[in-house]
Motif scaffolding. Sequence first.
Motif, PDB file in Angstrom:
ATOM      1  N   SER A 250       0.810  -1.219   0.000  1.00 34.05           N
ATOM      2  CA  SER A 250       0.000   0.000   0.000  1.00 34.05           C
ATOM      3  C   SER A 250       0.849   1.278   0.000  1.00 34.05           C
ATOM      4  CB  SER A 250      -0.943   0.003   1.198  1.00 34.05           C
ATOM      5  OG  SER A 250      -0.200   0.010   2.391  1.00 34.05           O
ATOM      6  N   TRP A 253       2.799   2.931  -4.433  1.00 36.00           N
ATOM      7  CA  TRP A 253       2.389   4.027  -5.319  1.00 36.00           C
ATOM      8  C   TRP A 253       3.334   5.223  -5.216  1.00 36.00           C
ATOM      9  CZ3 TRP A 253       1.068   8.729  -3.050  1.00 36.00           C
ATOM     10  CH2 TRP A 253       0.854   8.686  -1.659  1.00 36.00           C
TER      11      TRP A 253
ATOM     12  N   PRO B  79      -4.593   6.481  -3.685  1.00 35.14           N
ATOM     13  CA  PRO B  79      -3.578   5.596  -4.274  1.00 35.14           C
ATOM     14  C   PRO B  79      -3.137   4.455  -3.357  1.00 35.14           C
ATOM     15  CG  PRO B  79      -2.621   7.722  -3.707  1.00 35.14           C
ATOM     16  CD  PRO B  79      -4.098   7.859  -3.506  1.00 35.14           C
ATOM     17  N   TRP B  80      -3.399   4.578  -2.041  1.00 36.03           N
ATOM     18  CA  TRP B  80      -2.965   3.517  -1.118  1.00 36.03           C
ATOM     19  C   TRP B  80      -4.040   2.446  -0.965  1.00 36.03           C
ATOM     20  CZ3 TRP B  80      -3.688   8.626   0.032  1.00 36.03           C
ATOM     21  CH2 TRP B  80      -4.813   8.954   0.768  1.00 36.03           C
ATOM     22  N   HIS B 118      -7.693  -6.244  -7.081  1.00 36.82           N
ATOM     23  CA  HIS B 118      -6.635  -6.033  -6.091  1.00 36.82           C
ATOM     24  C   HIS B 118      -5.444  -5.268  -6.649  1.00 36.82           C
ATOM     25  CE1 HIS B 118      -9.126  -8.372  -3.566  1.00 36.82           C
ATOM     26  NE2 HIS B 118      -9.081  -9.403  -4.391  1.00 36.82           N
ATOM     27  N   HIS B 119      -5.662  -4.625  -7.799  1.00 33.11           N
ATOM     28  CA  HIS B 119      -4.625  -3.741  -8.333  1.00 33.11           C
ATOM     29  C   HIS B 119      -4.765  -2.363  -7.684  1.00 33.11           C
ATOM     30  CE1 HIS B 119      -4.053  -6.869 -11.227  1.00 33.11           C
ATOM     31  NE2 HIS B 119      -3.189  -6.171 -11.943  1.00 33.11           N
ATOM     32  N   TYR B 120      -3.626  -1.699  -7.544  1.00 29.62           N
ATOM     33  CA  TYR B 120      -3.643  -0.327  -7.044  1.00 29.62           C
ATOM     34  C   TYR B 120      -3.809   0.625  -8.227  1.00 29.62           C
ATOM     35  CZ  TYR B 120      -2.361  -1.925  -2.436  1.00 29.62           C
ATOM     36  OH  TYR B 120      -2.393  -2.524  -1.207  1.00 29.62           O
ATOM     37  N   HIS B 122      -2.168   3.055  -9.445  1.00 29.75           N
ATOM     38  CA  HIS B 122      -1.021   3.327 -10.324  1.00 29.75           C
ATOM     39  C   HIS B 122      -0.698   2.139 -11.231  1.00 29.75           C
ATOM     40  CE1 HIS B 122       1.253   1.200  -7.112  1.00 29.75           C
ATOM     41  NE2 HIS B 122       2.097   0.916  -8.064  1.00 29.75           N
ATOM     42  N   GLN B 123      -1.329   0.991 -10.957  1.00 26.18           N
ATOM     43  CA  GLN B 123      -1.107  -0.171 -11.820  1.00 26.18           C
ATOM     44  C   GLN B 123      -2.166  -0.270 -12.919  1.00 26.18           C
ATOM     45  OE1 GLN B 123      -1.294  -2.795  -8.393  1.00 26.18           O
ATOM     46  NE2 GLN B 123       0.882  -3.271  -8.583  1.00 26.18           N
TER      47      GLN B 123
END
Lengths: 257, 238
Positions: A250, A253, B79-80, B118-120, B122-123
Motif C-alpha cells: 500500500s 504508489w 492511491p494507497w 486487487h490492483h492499485y 497506479h497499476q
Amino acid sequence: MREKSNTSRTFLLPLAVGVAAVTLWWLLCTSGTWSPTQFPAPREVWAGFGEEFQQGRLLHDIGASLFRVGTGFGLAVLLGVPLGLWLGSSALARLALLPWINFFRCLSPLAWIGFAILWFGIGHKSAIFLIFMATFFPLVLSVVAAVASIPTVYFRVAHDHGFGSAEMLWRVTLPAIMPQLITALRVVAGVAWVVVVAAEMTGAQEGLGYAVWDARNGLRPDLLAVEMIVIGSIGVALDWLLVQLTKIRSVRWGYER
Amino acid sequence: MSDKPLRLHNVSRSFGEVAVIQGLNLEIGHGEFVAIVGPSGCGKTTLLNLLSGFDKPTAGTVERFGQVRTVYQQGGLLPWLTAAQNISLGLRHIMPKAKQDQQLQDLLNLIRLDGFAHHYPHQLSGGMRQRVEIARALAGDSDILLMDEPFSSLDYLTRLRMRQELARLLALRPRTVVFVTHDIEEAAQLADRVVVLTERPAHIQDTLAIELPRPRNLTDPAVVHATHHILAKLGLED
C-alpha cells in the motif's frame, strides 16, 4: 529470469568492489608504502576483530549504541510524527512554531554535548538526548512538508464519503504521507547512527563511539579500523531494515509513479 | 424524493472583488443528465463546488435532495487503496458485510474490471482508473453524480470509449448527473440538456435540450446539430 540476474548483481557487484578494495589495501601495506603504525594491514585488523570479540567488548558496545539509537530515534518518531501531523493541519500552529523548529534543526547536535553531560551525566541518557535532538526536528519538518503536499482531492473524496476528522487523519493524511515518511525515517535514522558515535566519544564509557575514542587514545589503529568497519556495516543494515518498509504494497504508489 | 433533486435559485458566488457566478437559476430533474459548458475559467468548477455543498454561495440558495458523489478530473482514487477498496468506500454504509461484498462484486463486473480488483490505481490505465472512480460514485445509494471534466485527461479514443461506457452504466443504474466539460461534442453526445455559461461572472447564456435516447453516436445528425448550435452560441462557428 531477469529479476534473478538483477538480484545476484545487486550482491555480486558490490562484493567484487569490496574484494578489490581489500586486495588493494593489502598490496599497499605489503609493499611498505605506509608504515604499520599509520595504516594497519588487513591481517592486523582481522586480529583486532578477534581480540575485541573475545573480550566481549565488541558486542557490548554494539548493544549500547543500538539501544541509544533505538530509544532516541524511537522517541523522536513517537513525538515528531504526531507533532508534524498537527502542524501540517494547523496554519496558525505552523506560523508560530515552524521558525523555532527550524532554529533547533539548524543547531548541530554536537553543540548540545556540553548541556547533555551537565543535565544527564555520562551514559545512556545524554546520548539518547543528543540523538533525540538530532532527529526530532528534521523529522517534524519532513512530516509537515509531506502533509502540505497531499493533493486536496483526497480530502474531498473522503469528505464525499462521510469521513470524520479522526478518520481523515488515520485513513487519509497518514497513508498519504507514508512514502515520504519512510524516506524521512531512512534519512533521520542515518543521522541518528552518525550522531551516536559522536555523542559516545565524550559522553559515554561504552558504545562504538567510545570504542573509537578509546582506540585513538590507545594508539591502536587496528582497533580503530575494526570499529569503523562495524559502524559502517550496522548503518547499512539499519537502512536495509527501513528500506523493507518501502515494499509494503500500500505504499508502492509513492515509488512507482 | 423530490422530482427536482438540485435547485439553484438566484445563486451568486464571488471571491473578494471577483464575481465568478452571478444570479444563476437552474433546476435539474430527477434522472436528468445536464452538461455544463462554457469558456475556460468561467466558473464551471465553482458551480460544481456549490452543487456538491463543498462551497457556499455568497447570495441565493442551493437545494439538494439526495446523496451527492463527485467524479474528479483525475487522481480522485486514493492511491494507497486497491480498486476494490476504493469502490468499497462508496459502500461503507452498507450492512451486513456479505451484502457489501456482493455489491462490490456486482460493481466490478459492471465496469468489467473483476480481474483487477486487487490492483492499485497506479497499476491501472487512465481509462480503467476513471471506470473505478465511476463505479465508486455509483456505489451504494448515491443519487446525484457530479462529474468535473472526468475524461479530459484521457486520450481521444479512450475518451470516446468512456462516453459509451458512461451511457451504458447510467442505463443500468440511472442517476441524476451534472457533467462539467469543456468538450462540446462530449456534452452533445451525452446530455439531455446542455447549459451554456457566459464569460465570468457566469450566468446561463443558453440551454439546449437534446431529445435522443442514449447511447448516441458522435456522428448522429442530432448530435452534430447540437454541437454546431453550442459552438455558434460560444461564437466559435457561424
